[in-house]
Design a protein around this motif. Structure first.
Motif, mmCIF file in Angstrom:
data_model
loop_
_atom_site.group_PDB
_atom_site.id
_atom_site.type_symbol
_atom_site.label_atom_id
_atom_site.label_comp_id
_atom_site.label_asym_id
_atom_site.label_seq_id
_atom_site.Cartn_x
_atom_site.Cartn_y
_atom_site.Cartn_z
ATOM 1 N N ALA A 30 0.811 -1.218 0.000
ATOM 2 C CA ALA A 30 0.000 0.000 0.000
ATOM 3 C C ALA A 30 0.844 1.268 0.000
ATOM 4 N N GLN A 31 2.106 1.167 0.405
ATOM 5 C CA GLN A 31 2.960 2.347 0.489
ATOM 6 C C GLN A 31 3.874 2.520 -0.721
ATOM 7 N N LEU A 32 4.079 1.474 -1.494
ATOM 8 C CA LEU A 32 5.027 1.529 -2.600
ATOM 9 C C LEU A 32 4.402 2.188 -3.819
ATOM 10 N N ARG A 33 5.104 3.164 -4.403
ATOM 11 C CA ARG A 33 4.538 3.937 -5.509
ATOM 12 C C ARG A 33 5.326 3.810 -6.810
ATOM 13 N N ASP A 34 6.632 3.532 -6.738
ATOM 14 C CA ASP A 34 7.423 3.465 -7.963
ATOM 15 C C ASP A 34 7.281 2.091 -8.615
ATOM 16 N N HIS A 35 7.449 2.060 -9.926
ATOM 17 C CA HIS A 35 7.208 0.857 -10.711
ATOM 18 C C HIS A 35 8.144 -0.284 -10.323
ATOM 19 N N GLN A 36 9.415 0.010 -10.088
ATOM 20 C CA GLN A 36 10.356 -1.054 -9.735
ATOM 21 C C GLN A 36 9.947 -1.755 -8.453
ATOM 22 N N SER A 37 9.607 -0.977 -7.428
ATOM 23 C CA SER A 37 9.216 -1.568 -6.151
ATOM 24 C C SER A 37 7.935 -2.373 -6.268
ATOM 25 N N GLN A 38 7.018 -1.898 -7.106
ATOM 26 C CA GLN A 38 5.729 -2.559 -7.222
ATOM 27 C C GLN A 38 5.781 -3.860 -8.018
ATOM 28 N N SER A 39 6.644 -3.914 -9.037
ATOM 29 C CA SER A 39 6.530 -5.064 -9.935
ATOM 30 C C SER A 39 7.844 -5.701 -10.385
ATOM 31 N N GLU A 40 8.978 -5.029 -10.207
ATOM 32 C CA GLU A 40 10.230 -5.583 -10.722
ATOM 33 C C GLU A 40 11.101 -6.215 -9.647
ATOM 34 N N PHE A 41 11.207 -5.584 -8.489
ATOM 35 C CA PHE A 41 12.098 -6.078 -7.449
ATOM 36 C C PHE A 41 11.559 -7.367 -6.817
ATOM 37 N N ALA A 42 12.492 -8.272 -6.456
ATOM 38 C CA ALA A 42 12.111 -9.464 -5.714
ATOM 39 C C ALA A 42 11.718 -9.105 -4.280
ATOM 40 N N PHE A 43 12.323 -8.053 -3.750
ATOM 41 C CA PHE A 43 11.917 -7.489 -2.463
ATOM 42 C C PHE A 43 12.212 -6.000 -2.499
ATOM 43 N N PRO A 44 11.519 -5.184 -1.689
ATOM 44 C CA PRO A 44 11.520 -3.732 -1.893
ATOM 45 C C PRO A 44 12.874 -3.040 -1.805
ATOM 46 N N ALA A 45 13.835 -3.622 -1.097
ATOM 47 C CA ALA A 45 15.148 -2.988 -0.976
ATOM 48 C C ALA A 45 16.187 -3.665 -1.861
ATOM 49 N N GLN A 46 15.747 -4.365 -2.888
ATOM 50 C CA GLN A 46 16.664 -5.137 -3.718
ATOM 51 C C GLN A 46 17.750 -4.280 -4.363
ATOM 52 N N TYR A 47 17.426 -3.026 -4.683
ATOM 53 C CA TYR A 47 18.399 -2.152 -5.341
ATOM 54 C C TYR A 47 19.658 -1.941 -4.502
ATOM 55 N N MET A 48 19.592 -2.221 -3.204
ATOM 56 C CA MET A 48 20.719 -1.992 -2.307
ATOM 57 C C MET A 48 21.650 -3.194 -2.192
ATOM 58 N N PHE A 49 21.239 -4.352 -2.708
ATOM 59 C CA PHE A 49 21.993 -5.580 -2.478
ATOM 60 C C PHE A 49 22.381 -6.245 -3.797
ATOM 61 N N LYS A 50 23.473 -7.016 -3.741
ATOM 62 C CA LYS A 50 23.872 -7.854 -4.857
ATOM 63 C C LYS A 50 23.999 -9.284 -4.348
ATOM 64 N N ASP A 51 23.928 -10.248 -5.266
ATOM 65 C CA ASP A 51 24.026 -11.664 -4.910
ATOM 66 C C ASP A 51 23.015 -12.029 -3.826
ATOM 67 N N VAL A 52 21.763 -11.607 -4.043
ATOM 68 C CA VAL A 52 20.699 -11.901 -3.083
ATOM 69 C C VAL A 52 20.463 -13.414 -3.031
ATOM 70 N N PRO A 53 20.302 -13.995 -1.841
ATOM 71 C CA PRO A 53 20.057 -15.443 -1.757
ATOM 72 C C PRO A 53 18.859 -15.865 -2.604
ATOM 73 N N ALA A 54 18.987 -17.010 -3.249
ATOM 74 C CA ALA A 54 17.941 -17.491 -4.145
ATOM 75 C C ALA A 54 16.714 -17.956 -3.363
ATOM 76 N N ASP A 55 15.558 -17.871 -4.016
ATOM 77 C CA ASP A 55 14.343 -18.433 -3.443
ATOM 78 C C ASP A 55 14.429 -19.956 -3.494
ATOM 79 N N VAL A 56 13.523 -20.615 -2.798
ATOM 80 C CA VAL A 56 13.554 -22.075 -2.725
ATOM 81 C C VAL A 56 12.303 -22.660 -3.359
ATOM 82 N N GLU A 57 12.353 -23.946 -3.644
ATOM 83 C CA GLU A 57 11.203 -24.650 -4.196
ATOM 84 C C GLU A 57 10.192 -24.965 -3.099
ATOM 85 N N ASP A 58 8.989 -25.310 -3.525
ATOM 86 C CA ASP A 58 7.903 -25.551 -2.577
ATOM 87 C C ASP A 58 8.179 -26.711 -1.625
#
Length: 290
Positions: A30-58
């Motif tokens: 509800a607070q995110l307004r920019d396009h990257q945060s809303q639909s591109e980033f895997a998490f809202p602060a992704q732009y600050m990090f590199k080599d983010v840990p991978a997601d896992v399978e179900d």
């Protein structure tokens, strides 16, 4: 200044990997307004990090994944967020009480419901701390706002510390509610409250150090920062008058892998006598662990 390798580290911020990181941060939508945060980033602060840990399978046991990482890097205990609707956190606390320390995230907007939940989480799930993300509340709640005061009072009543995000938030939401100066009045009004600043305090790190000199129960956790980016003012403070005030906190798996953290951590220039306090003893004291 060699980092000890057989200490039994206590990490004051660990999470559980997910199939989709975005699900963890839906509360911010509800607070995110920019396009990257809303639909591109895997998490809202992704732009600050590199080599983010991978997601896992179900079908992956995420508790086992975390335990494997703890074992590989000598982390004896890890503080996790416990929510009753998140099965893995409840299971981790139930099945591995010697490895996991519970915390509970509070939103002061809940009023009495929040205070009742705090009591229940201590009584039923044995949490040792509370956490708060002022900029992540909806609506946002400044650190010194009247809505927070009953929460602080309840922390004192229950004998638990509170870890609060301070400084410019990583997600692209307004920062005013997290200015470090707001901590000052809270520490003045609640001298019995154990308050831990987390997530950097930038760009007001010098002020954070000054306030820790001023207030006996004010502390700092290094959470969400790769070790090579620890603020110099915090390292200098830990090496001098703040040896008992700075706690190690990671950011696995939200933004940092343990491989990266422990590749960089030995290069942090802490004095020999500071390492045990930073990696273990300060957390033991603040969290009331035996």
């Amino acid at each position: 200044m060699a980092m000890p390798t057989d200490l039994g580290i206590i990490d004051t911020m660990v999470g559980f990997p997910k199939r989709d990181k975005r699900e963890i941060y839906r509360f911010l939508d509800a607070q995110l307004r920019d396009h990257q945060s809303q639909s591109e980033f895997a998490f809202p602060a992704q732009y600050m990090f590199k080599d983010v840990p991978a997601d896992v399978e179900d079908n992956v046991d995420v508790v086992a994944v975390v335990l494997d990482n703890l074992d590989r890097f000598g982390v004896e205990r890890a503080m996790i967020g416990v929510r009753e609707e998140r099965e893995e956190s409840v299971r981790a606390m139930r099945d591995h009480p010697d490895r996991f320390i519970g915390s509970f995230a509070v939103d002061p907007n809940g009023g009495m419901d929040t205070l009742r939940a705090m009591e229940r989480m201590v009584e039923v799930h044995g949490v040792s701390a509370f956490t708060a993300f002022p900029a992540g509340c909806n609506p946002q709640v400044p650190i010194d706002d009247k809505r927070f005061y009953p929460v602080y009072a309840k922390c004192i009543e229950l004998g638990k510390p509170i870890f609060v995000t301070v400084g410019v938030p990583g997600p692209r939401v307004p920062m005013a509610c997290q200015k470090v100066e707001l901590v000052d009045e809270v520490c003045w009004f609640f001298p019995e409250l154990t308050f831990v600043m987390r997530h950097g305090a930038e760009p007001w790190v010098d002020l954070a150090v000054k306030l820790m000199l001023k207030w006996p129960n004010l502390h700092y956790s290094t959470s969400a920062f790769a070790p090579k980016h620890y603020p110099q003012a915090i390292i200098d403070y830990a090496n001098t008058r703040g040896a008992d005030k700075v706690l190690y906190g990671g950011y696995f798996p939200a933004g940092l892998t343990y491989d990266r953290i422990f590749a960089e951590l030995p290069d942090v220039p802490l004095r020999d006598e500071v390492w045990p306090r930073f990696l273990r003893e300060n957390a033991q004291r603040v969290l009331g662990l035996t």
